[in-house]
Design a protein around this motif. Structure first.
Motif, PDB file in Angstrom:
ATOM      1  N   MET A   1       0.850  -1.177   0.000  1.00  0.00           N
ATOM      2  CA  MET A   1       0.000   0.000   0.000  1.00  0.00           C
ATOM      3  C   MET A   1       0.893   1.236   0.000  1.00  0.00           C
ATOM      4  SD  MET A   1      -3.126   1.149   2.480  1.00  0.00           S
ATOM      5  CE  MET A   1      -3.384  -0.512   2.916  1.00  0.00           C
ATOM      6  N   TYR A   2       0.424   2.281  -0.606  1.00  0.00           N
ATOM      7  CA  TYR A   2       1.200   3.512  -0.726  1.00  0.00           C
ATOM      8  C   TYR A   2       0.871   4.457   0.424  1.00  0.00           C
ATOM      9  CZ  TYR A   2       1.969   1.687  -5.305  1.00  0.00           C
ATOM     10  OH  TYR A   2       2.319   0.875  -6.328  1.00  0.00           O
ATOM     11  N   THR A   3       1.882   5.087   0.937  1.00  0.00           N
ATOM     12  CA  THR A   3       1.711   6.061   2.008  1.00  0.00           C
ATOM     13  C   THR A   3       2.108   7.426   1.480  1.00  0.00           C
ATOM     14  OG1 THR A   3       3.939   5.700   2.772  1.00  0.00           O
ATOM     15  CG2 THR A   3       2.218   4.350   3.785  1.00  0.00           C
ATOM     16  N   GLY A  47      -5.026  16.343 -10.880  1.00  0.00           N
ATOM     17  CA  GLY A  47      -4.339  15.361 -10.055  1.00  0.00           C
ATOM     18  C   GLY A  47      -3.247  14.661 -10.832  1.00  0.00           C
ATOM     19  N   TRP A  48      -2.556  13.773 -10.150  1.00  0.00           N
ATOM     20  CA  TRP A  48      -1.473  13.032 -10.766  1.00  0.00           C
ATOM     21  C   TRP A  48      -1.451  11.618 -10.187  1.00  0.00           C
ATOM     22  CZ3 TRP A  48       1.222  14.293 -14.865  1.00  0.00           C
ATOM     23  CH2 TRP A  48       2.365  13.566 -15.161  1.00  0.00           C
ATOM     24  N   PRO A  49      -1.497  10.581 -11.044  1.00  0.00           N
ATOM     25  CA  PRO A  49      -1.414   9.209 -10.531  1.00  0.00           C
ATOM     26  C   PRO A  49      -0.045   8.948  -9.908  1.00  0.00           C
ATOM     27  CG  PRO A  49      -1.809   9.228 -12.923  1.00  0.00           C
ATOM     28  CD  PRO A  49      -1.661  10.637 -12.484  1.00  0.00           C
ATOM     29  N   THR A  50      -0.030   8.305  -8.763  1.00  0.00           N
ATOM     30  CA  THR A  50       1.230   8.033  -8.078  1.00  0.00           C
ATOM     31  C   THR A  50       1.576   6.557  -8.041  1.00  0.00           C
ATOM     32  OG1 THR A  50       0.127   7.927  -5.931  1.00  0.00           O
ATOM     33  CG2 THR A  50       1.027  10.066  -6.623  1.00  0.00           C
ATOM     34  N   GLY A  51       0.667   5.694  -8.486  1.00  0.00           N
ATOM     35  CA  GLY A  51       0.975   4.270  -8.522  1.00  0.00           C
ATOM     36  C   GLY A  51      -0.217   3.418  -8.160  1.00  0.00           C
ATOM     37  N   SER A  52      -0.039   2.125  -8.340  1.00  0.00           N
ATOM     38  CA  SER A  52      -1.101   1.179  -8.013  1.00  0.00           C
ATOM     39  C   SER A  52      -0.474  -0.121  -7.569  1.00  0.00           C
ATOM     40  CB  SER A  52      -2.012   0.959  -9.226  1.00  0.00           C
ATOM     41  OG  SER A  52      -1.269   0.426 -10.303  1.00  0.00           O
ATOM     42  N   GLY A  53      -1.278  -0.947  -6.955  1.00  0.00           N
ATOM     43  CA  GLY A  53      -0.786  -2.229  -6.481  1.00  0.00           C
ATOM     44  C   GLY A  53      -1.911  -3.070  -5.930  1.00  0.00           C
ATOM     45  N   THR A  54      -1.576  -4.292  -5.544  1.00  0.00           N
ATOM     46  CA  THR A  54      -2.545  -5.216  -4.970  1.00  0.00           C
ATOM     47  C   THR A  54      -2.015  -5.720  -3.638  1.00  0.00           C
ATOM     48  OG1 THR A  54      -3.253  -5.911  -7.167  1.00  0.00           O
ATOM     49  CG2 THR A  54      -3.850  -7.348  -5.342  1.00  0.00           C
ATOM     50  N   ASP A  55      -2.833  -5.620  -2.603  1.00  0.00           N
ATOM     51  CA  ASP A  55      -2.488  -6.171  -1.301  1.00  0.00           C
ATOM     52  C   ASP A  55      -2.673  -7.682  -1.387  1.00  0.00           C
ATOM     53  OD1 ASP A  55      -2.261  -6.997   1.324  1.00  0.00           O
ATOM     54  OD2 ASP A  55      -3.509  -5.395   2.126  1.00  0.00           O
ATOM     55  N   LEU A  56      -1.605  -8.433  -1.248  1.00  0.00           N
ATOM     56  CA  LEU A  56      -1.671  -9.882  -1.432  1.00  0.00           C
ATOM     57  C   LEU A  56      -2.458 -10.588  -0.335  1.00  0.00           C
ATOM     58  CD1 LEU A  56       1.953 -10.574  -2.692  1.00  0.00           C
ATOM     59  CD2 LEU A  56      -0.149 -10.332  -4.021  1.00  0.00           C
ATOM     60  N   GLN A  57      -2.568  -9.994   0.842  1.00  0.00           N
ATOM     61  CA  GLN A  57      -3.321 -10.630   1.926  1.00  0.00           C
ATOM     62  C   GLN A  57      -4.820 -10.460   1.753  1.00  0.00           C
ATOM     63  OE1 GLN A  57      -1.659  -8.982   5.489  1.00  0.00           O
ATOM     64  NE2 GLN A  57       0.065 -10.397   5.482  1.00  0.00           N
ATOM     65  N   GLY A  59      -6.265  -9.042  -1.172  1.00  0.00           N
ATOM     66  CA  GLY A  59      -6.640  -9.094  -2.578  1.00  0.00           C
ATOM     67  C   GLY A  59      -7.226  -7.797  -3.104  1.00  0.00           C
ATOM     68  N   LYS A  60      -7.148  -6.727  -2.309  1.00  0.00           N
ATOM     69  CA  LYS A  60      -7.688  -5.441  -2.743  1.00  0.00           C
ATOM     70  C   LYS A  60      -6.700  -4.734  -3.667  1.00  0.00           C
ATOM     71  CE  LYS A  60     -10.767  -4.282   1.023  1.00  0.00           C
ATOM     72  NZ  LYS A  60     -11.132  -3.254   1.986  1.00  0.00           N
ATOM     73  N   ARG A  61      -7.209  -4.221  -4.750  1.00  0.00           N
ATOM     74  CA  ARG A  61      -6.417  -3.449  -5.713  1.00  0.00           C
ATOM     75  C   ARG A  61      -6.557  -1.982  -5.364  1.00  0.00           C
ATOM     76  NH1 ARG A  61      -2.349  -3.613  -9.286  1.00  0.00           N
ATOM     77  NH2 ARG A  61      -2.731  -2.374 -11.135  1.00  0.00           N
ATOM     78  N   ASP A  62      -5.429  -1.301  -5.217  1.00  0.00           N
ATOM     79  CA  ASP A  62      -5.493   0.118  -4.872  1.00  0.00           C
ATOM     80  C   ASP A  62      -4.745   0.955  -5.895  1.00  0.00           C
ATOM     81  OD1 ASP A  62      -2.852  -0.381  -4.246  1.00  0.00           O
ATOM     82  OD2 ASP A  62      -2.940   0.426  -2.245  1.00  0.00           O
ATOM     83  N   MET A  63      -5.167   2.212  -5.996  1.00  0.00           N
ATOM     84  CA  MET A  63      -4.511   3.190  -6.857  1.00  0.00           C
ATOM     85  C   MET A  63      -4.358   4.471  -6.057  1.00  0.00           C
ATOM     86  SD  MET A  63      -6.341   2.668 -10.537  1.00  0.00           S
ATOM     87  CE  MET A  63      -5.064   3.571 -11.413  1.00  0.00           C
ATOM     88  N   GLY A  64      -3.255   5.173  -6.269  1.00  0.00           N
ATOM     89  CA  GLY A  64      -2.993   6.406  -5.546  1.00  0.00           C
ATOM     90  C   GLY A  64      -2.926   7.597  -6.479  1.00  0.00           C
TER      91      GLY A  64
END
Length: 96
Positions: A1-3, A47-57, A59-64
């Motif tokens: 997850m992105y902080t 705005g500006w996209p900062t990244g995305s990823g999936t929490d493996l525990q 399974g939620k896909r997030d975008m920042g």
């Protein structure tokens, strides 16, 4: 997850980015063209996209995304095309 601290390494200077929005996608839209739609919609709201990823525990896909002010972040989140794709979101203020 992105902080908020991880945004410091993005392509855009942080002096104008003050609000970080993390959205969690609905499962049926994971890895779809809707992710590109969110990136486009963030740019139309300064705005500006900062990244995305999936929490493996979980399974939620997030975008920042980073936005210069809260009004533009809320405008992005209030769009119908964005609301139909995201499951939930959170907004963090970045202290510079």
């Amino acid at each position: 997850m992105y902080t908020p601290a991880s945004i410091l390494n993005c392509d855009r200077p942080m002096k104008s980015d003050r609000y970080y929005v993390c959205v969690y996608m609905k499962p049926r839209y994971h890895y779809s063209d809707k992710e590109e739609l969110l990136e486009t919609m963030s740019r139309t709201n300064h705005g500006w996209p900062t990244g995305s990823g999936t929490d493996l525990q979980t399974g939620k896909r997030d975008m920042g995304f980073a936005f210069p002010d809260l009004r533009q972040a809320k405008r992005f989140l209030s769009r119908l095309s964005v609301r139909e794709v995201i499951e939930s979101y959170r907004i963090n203020r970045i202290q510079s």
